[in-house]
Write a protein that holds these residues in place. Structure first.
Motif, PDB file in Angstrom:
ATOM      1  N   GLY A   6      -5.011  -4.078 -13.647  1.00  0.00           N
ATOM      2  CA  GLY A   6      -4.525  -2.800 -13.119  1.00  0.00           C
ATOM      3  C   GLY A   6      -3.185  -3.003 -12.436  1.00  0.00           C
ATOM      4  N   GLY A  44      -0.857  -0.188 -11.316  1.00  0.00           N
ATOM      5  CA  GLY A  44      -1.399   0.874 -10.465  1.00  0.00           C
ATOM      6  C   GLY A  44      -0.855   0.791  -9.043  1.00  0.00           C
ATOM      7  N   ARG A  45      -1.275   1.761  -8.209  1.00  0.00           N
ATOM      8  CA  ARG A  45      -0.800   1.770  -6.808  1.00  0.00           C
ATOM      9  C   ARG A  45      -1.147   0.455  -6.115  1.00  0.00           C
ATOM     10  NH1 ARG A  45      -2.056   7.324  -7.466  1.00  0.00           N
ATOM     11  NH2 ARG A  45      -4.232   6.733  -7.549  1.00  0.00           N
ATOM     12  N   MET A  46      -2.413   0.031  -6.237  1.00  0.00           N
ATOM     13  CA  MET A  46      -2.820  -1.247  -5.618  1.00  0.00           C
ATOM     14  C   MET A  46      -2.295  -2.434  -6.415  1.00  0.00           C
ATOM     15  SD  MET A  46      -4.238  -1.313  -2.753  1.00  0.00           S
ATOM     16  CE  MET A  46      -4.643  -3.035  -2.863  1.00  0.00           C
ATOM     17  N   VAL A  76      -2.496  -4.583 -17.763  1.00  0.00           N
ATOM     18  CA  VAL A  76      -2.358  -3.145 -17.566  1.00  0.00           C
ATOM     19  C   VAL A  76      -3.272  -2.437 -18.558  1.00  0.00           C
ATOM     20  CG1 VAL A  76       0.004  -3.340 -16.678  1.00  0.00           C
ATOM     21  CG2 VAL A  76      -0.359  -3.011 -19.126  1.00  0.00           C
ATOM     22  N   ARG A  77      -3.364  -1.111 -18.449  1.00  0.00           N
ATOM     23  CA  ARG A  77      -4.261  -0.353 -19.330  1.00  0.00           C
ATOM     24  C   ARG A  77      -3.915  -0.623 -20.802  1.00  0.00           C
ATOM     25  NH1 ARG A  77      -2.887   4.177 -21.242  1.00  0.00           N
ATOM     26  NH2 ARG A  77      -1.173   4.339 -19.754  1.00  0.00           N
ATOM     27  N   PHE A 127      -8.447  -4.151  -9.301  1.00  0.00           N
ATOM     28  CA  PHE A 127      -8.462  -2.831  -8.660  1.00  0.00           C
ATOM     29  C   PHE A 127      -8.131  -1.842  -9.771  1.00  0.00           C
ATOM     30  CE2 PHE A 127      -8.131  -3.314  -3.850  1.00  0.00           C
ATOM     31  CZ  PHE A 127      -8.308  -4.687  -3.807  1.00  0.00           C
ATOM     32  N   SER A 137     -13.642  -0.391 -16.490  1.00  0.00           N
ATOM     33  CA  SER A 137     -12.757  -1.518 -16.790  1.00  0.00           C
ATOM     34  C   SER A 137     -13.188  -2.767 -16.011  1.00  0.00           C
ATOM     35  CB  SER A 137     -11.325  -1.088 -16.434  1.00  0.00           C
ATOM     36  OG  SER A 137     -10.532  -2.185 -16.180  1.00  0.00           O
ATOM     37  N   GLY A 153     -11.983  -4.945  -6.147  1.00  0.00           N
ATOM     38  CA  GLY A 153     -11.617  -3.936  -5.145  1.00  0.00           C
ATOM     39  C   GLY A 153     -11.902  -2.524  -5.593  1.00  0.00           C
ATOM     40  N   THR A 161     -13.625   0.913  -6.466  1.00  0.00           N
ATOM     41  CA  THR A 161     -14.756   1.597  -5.821  1.00  0.00           C
ATOM     42  C   THR A 161     -15.313   2.658  -6.784  1.00  0.00           C
ATOM     43  OG1 THR A 161     -13.355   3.284  -4.797  1.00  0.00           O
ATOM     44  CG2 THR A 161     -13.751   1.267  -3.523  1.00  0.00           C
ATOM     45  N   ALA A 201     -15.634  -6.089  -2.086  1.00  0.00           N
ATOM     46  CA  ALA A 201     -15.497  -5.387  -0.808  1.00  0.00           C
ATOM     47  C   ALA A 201     -14.899  -4.017  -1.080  1.00  0.00           C
ATOM     48  CB  ALA A 201     -14.604  -6.172   0.143  1.00  0.00           C
ATOM     49  N   GLU A 202     -15.480  -3.004  -0.457  1.00  0.00           N
ATOM     50  CA  GLU A 202     -14.921  -1.666  -0.622  1.00  0.00           C
ATOM     51  C   GLU A 202     -13.660  -1.512   0.214  1.00  0.00           C
ATOM     52  OE1 GLU A 202     -18.714  -1.262   0.166  1.00  0.00           O
ATOM     53  OE2 GLU A 202     -19.273   0.265  -1.308  1.00  0.00           O
ATOM     54  N   ASN A 203     -13.387  -2.510   1.058  1.00  0.00           N
ATOM     55  CA  ASN A 203     -12.142  -2.494   1.831  1.00  0.00           C
ATOM     56  C   ASN A 203     -11.769  -3.932   2.193  1.00  0.00           C
ATOM     57  OD1 ASN A 203     -10.206  -2.208   4.029  1.00  0.00           O
ATOM     58  ND2 ASN A 203     -10.739  -0.037   3.915  1.00  0.00           N
ATOM     59  N   TYR A 204     -10.537  -4.324   1.874  1.00  0.00           N
ATOM     60  CA  TYR A 204     -10.103  -5.708   2.087  1.00  0.00           C
ATOM     61  C   TYR A 204      -9.270  -5.868   3.350  1.00  0.00           C
ATOM     62  CZ  TYR A 204     -12.134  -7.474  -2.154  1.00  0.00           C
ATOM     63  OH  TYR A 204     -13.052  -7.877  -3.096  1.00  0.00           O
ATOM     64  N   LYS A 208      -7.035  10.184  -5.093  1.00  0.00           N
ATOM     65  CA  LYS A 208      -8.302   9.422  -5.057  1.00  0.00           C
ATOM     66  C   LYS A 208      -9.386  10.173  -5.839  1.00  0.00           C
ATOM     67  CE  LYS A 208     -11.392   6.853  -2.025  1.00  0.00           C
ATOM     68  NZ  LYS A 208     -11.366   5.679  -2.927  1.00  0.00           N
TER      69      LYS A 208
HETATM   70  P1  NAD Z   1      -4.454   3.638  -9.680  1.00  0.00           P
HETATM   71  O1  NAD Z   1      -4.974   4.716 -10.568  1.00  0.00           O
HETATM   72  O2  NAD Z   1      -3.070   3.768  -9.125  1.00  0.00           O
HETATM   73  O3  NAD Z   1      -4.527   2.210 -10.432  1.00  0.00           O
HETATM   74  C1  NAD Z   1      -5.534   1.832 -11.321  1.00  0.00           C
HETATM   75  C2  NAD Z   1      -4.834   1.167 -12.496  1.00  0.00           C
HETATM   76  O4  NAD Z   1      -5.807   0.587 -13.356  1.00  0.00           O
HETATM   77  C3  NAD Z   1      -4.003   2.165 -13.330  1.00  0.00           C
HETATM   78  O5  NAD Z   1      -2.668   1.686 -13.423  1.00  0.00           O
HETATM   79  C4  NAD Z   1      -4.705   2.124 -14.694  1.00  0.00           C
HETATM   80  O6  NAD Z   1      -3.777   2.264 -15.766  1.00  0.00           O
HETATM   81  C5  NAD Z   1      -5.302   0.719 -14.668  1.00  0.00           C
HETATM   82  N1  NAD Z   1      -6.362   0.526 -15.656  1.00  0.00           N
HETATM   83  C6  NAD Z   1      -7.290   1.402 -16.104  1.00  0.00           C
HETATM   84  N2  NAD Z   1      -8.063   0.815 -17.038  1.00  0.00           N
HETATM   85  C7  NAD Z   1      -7.614  -0.454 -17.177  1.00  0.00           C
HETATM   86  C8  NAD Z   1      -7.997  -1.558 -17.993  1.00  0.00           C
HETATM   87  N3  NAD Z   1      -9.008  -1.456 -18.877  1.00  0.00           N
HETATM   88  N4  NAD Z   1      -7.315  -2.730 -17.868  1.00  0.00           N
HETATM   89  C9  NAD Z   1      -6.295  -2.849 -16.990  1.00  0.00           C
HETATM   90  N5  NAD Z   1      -5.868  -1.821 -16.191  1.00  0.00           N
HETATM   91  C10 NAD Z   1      -6.532  -0.644 -16.288  1.00  0.00           C
HETATM   92  O7  NAD Z   1      -5.528   3.497  -8.511  1.00  0.00           O
HETATM   93  P2  NAD Z   1      -5.391   2.704  -7.120  1.00  0.00           P
HETATM   94  O8  NAD Z   1      -5.063   3.651  -6.021  1.00  0.00           O
HETATM   95  O9  NAD Z   1      -4.561   1.475  -7.329  1.00  0.00           O
HETATM   96  O10 NAD Z   1      -6.927   2.284  -6.892  1.00  0.00           O
HETATM   97  C11 NAD Z   1      -7.636   1.500  -7.838  1.00  0.00           C
HETATM   98  C12 NAD Z   1      -9.051   1.279  -7.336  1.00  0.00           C
HETATM   99  O11 NAD Z   1      -9.010   0.474  -6.141  1.00  0.00           O
HETATM  100  C13 NAD Z   1      -9.791   2.565  -6.929  1.00  0.00           C
HETATM  101  O12 NAD Z   1     -11.157   2.428  -7.298  1.00  0.00           O
HETATM  102  C14 NAD Z   1      -9.642   2.603  -5.412  1.00  0.00           C
HETATM  103  O13 NAD Z   1     -10.647   3.338  -4.770  1.00  0.00           O
HETATM  104  C15 NAD Z   1      -9.732   1.133  -5.101  1.00  0.00           C
HETATM  105  N6  NAD Z   1      -9.159   0.713  -3.808  1.00  0.00           N
HETATM  106  C16 NAD Z   1      -9.867  -0.245  -3.124  1.00  0.00           C
HETATM  107  C17 NAD Z   1      -9.371  -0.744  -1.951  1.00  0.00           C
HETATM  108  C18 NAD Z   1     -10.136  -1.855  -1.260  1.00  0.00           C
HETATM  109  O14 NAD Z   1      -9.663  -2.385  -0.229  1.00  0.00           O
HETATM  110  N7  NAD Z   1     -11.280  -2.282  -1.821  1.00  0.00           N
HETATM  111  C19 NAD Z   1      -8.154  -0.287  -1.428  1.00  0.00           C
HETATM  112  C20 NAD Z   1      -7.444   0.687  -2.158  1.00  0.00           C
HETATM  113  C21 NAD Z   1      -7.959   1.176  -3.360  1.00  0.00           C
END
Ligand code: NAD
Length: 271
Positions: free
Chosen positions: A8, A11-13, A34-35, A74, A79, A97, A99, A121-124, A159
């Motif tokens: 991922g 993505g944002r994370m 990536v996706r 994440f 996935s 990461g 959720t 962890a649901e939060n790191y 979210k």
């Molecule tokens: P996001 O949508 O910005 O990023 C997710 C990325 O995953 C996207 O770029 C998407 O294209 C990619 N993706 C989808 N399917 C894929 C695959 N098969 N292979 C590779 N990449 C793939 O979302 P986000 O804000 O980055 O959050 C992602 C997850 O992390 C959510 O479930 C969010 O709740 C969780 N999160 C957890 C924590 C934590 O501390 N545990 C903190 C923030 C976010």
């Protein structure tokens, strides 16, 4: 050097994770997934994440990655499940990461942890994980002494799951400390003539909007006073740094199911 794959990565994370791995001593980014089908396939992931060229091209599957020790994922529940099956088959550690898993996916995650070191962890963030201990202490002192417990969380408008994994983790910390089962005492909706709250319930309220990174408040409210324990994340880098530290730690562990409390050594203190 621990060889890390970020899933991922666009993505944002994911972008934060690529930056955090790149900056962390002892960690080496060997692949960025990536996706599948993404227009970013083949691009240098450093350029996507604002680092300039780092010589790691975005790939569409974990199978195409260079050899590695640990993944940081994440992405989305579906996935993540595919990535974990790959790690279990190839004996690689995993830091999860994502959720929003359902019960059967959570059971499958635990099953994979019998074969590989797996941190979920649901939060790191260190702050959130420390606050779980503060919450357990407060719950033991107040929860059966006329204080009603409510949890409020706020996140950005993109979210997709609710309540947040962190809010649920906080709910479980409080419920466990009081010998209650969150499955039974958690209240996730109040609308219309729902009547007064019961003493034992733990209520959840959710705000979604704008660019809020993540805010959680647990309120202990009694007649005449209330205590609020709040955590506010202002940068996703706090989660990314925690997850990369967890990855270095996981790569050195025996197979098993771990969380951030294990990694931070907070578990014994919580009891
Ligand atoms: P996001 O949508 O910005 O990023 C997710 C990325 O995953 C996207 O770029 C998407 O294209 C990619 N993706 C989808 N399917 C894929 C695959 N098969 N292979 C590779 N990449 C793939 O979302 P986000 O804000 O980055 O959050 C992602 C997850 O992390 C959510 O479930 C969010 O709740 C969780 N999160 C957890 C924590 C934590 O501390 N545990 C903190 C923030 C976010």
């Amino acid at each position: 050097m621990t060889r890390v794959v970020v899933l991922g990565a666009a993505g944002r994370m994911g972008r934060m994770l690529v930056q955090a791995v790149h900056a962390m001593e002892g960690a080496q980014l060997v692949a960025a997934v990536v996706r599948p089908g993404s227009s970013l396939l083949g691009a240098d992931i450093g350029e996507i994440c604002g680092l300039g060229k780092i010589g790691v091209a975005a790939t569409g599957t974990l199978g195409e990655s260079a050899d590695f020790d640990v993944i940081i994922d994440f992405t989305t529940p579906a996935s993540t499940m595919d990535a974990l099956a790959f790690c279990a088959e190839h004996n690689k550690a995993a830091v999860i990461g994502t959720t929003g898993f359902d019960k059967s996916q959570l059971a499958e995650i635990k099953h994979h942890a019998s074969a590989i070191p797996l941190v979920y962890a649901e939060n790191y963030s260190t702050g959130v994980n420390l606050s779980l201990n503060l919450l357990a202490t407060a719950a033991r002192a107040l929860g059966d002494a006329g204080f009603n417990i409510e949890i409020t969380e706020a996140h950005h408008r993109h979210k997709v799951d609710a309540p947040s994994g962190t809010a649920l983790m906080m709910g479980r910390a409080v419920a466990d400390a009081l010998g209650r089962d969150l499955e039974h005492c958690g209240v996730f909706s109040r609308v219309g003539q729902c009547g007064p709250r019961s003493d034992d319930e733990i209520g959840f309220s959710v705000i979604r909007g704008g660019d809020i990174v993540g805010e959680h408040t647990v309120t202990f409210a009694a007649e005449g006073e209330r205590i609020e324990i709040t955590h506010k994340a202002s940068s996703r880098m706090t989660f990314a740094n925690g997850a990369v530290r967890a990855a270095l730690w996981a790569a050195a562990q025996s197979p098993g199911y771990y969380d951030m409390q294990d990694m931070l050594g907070l578990k014994t203190a919580a009891k």
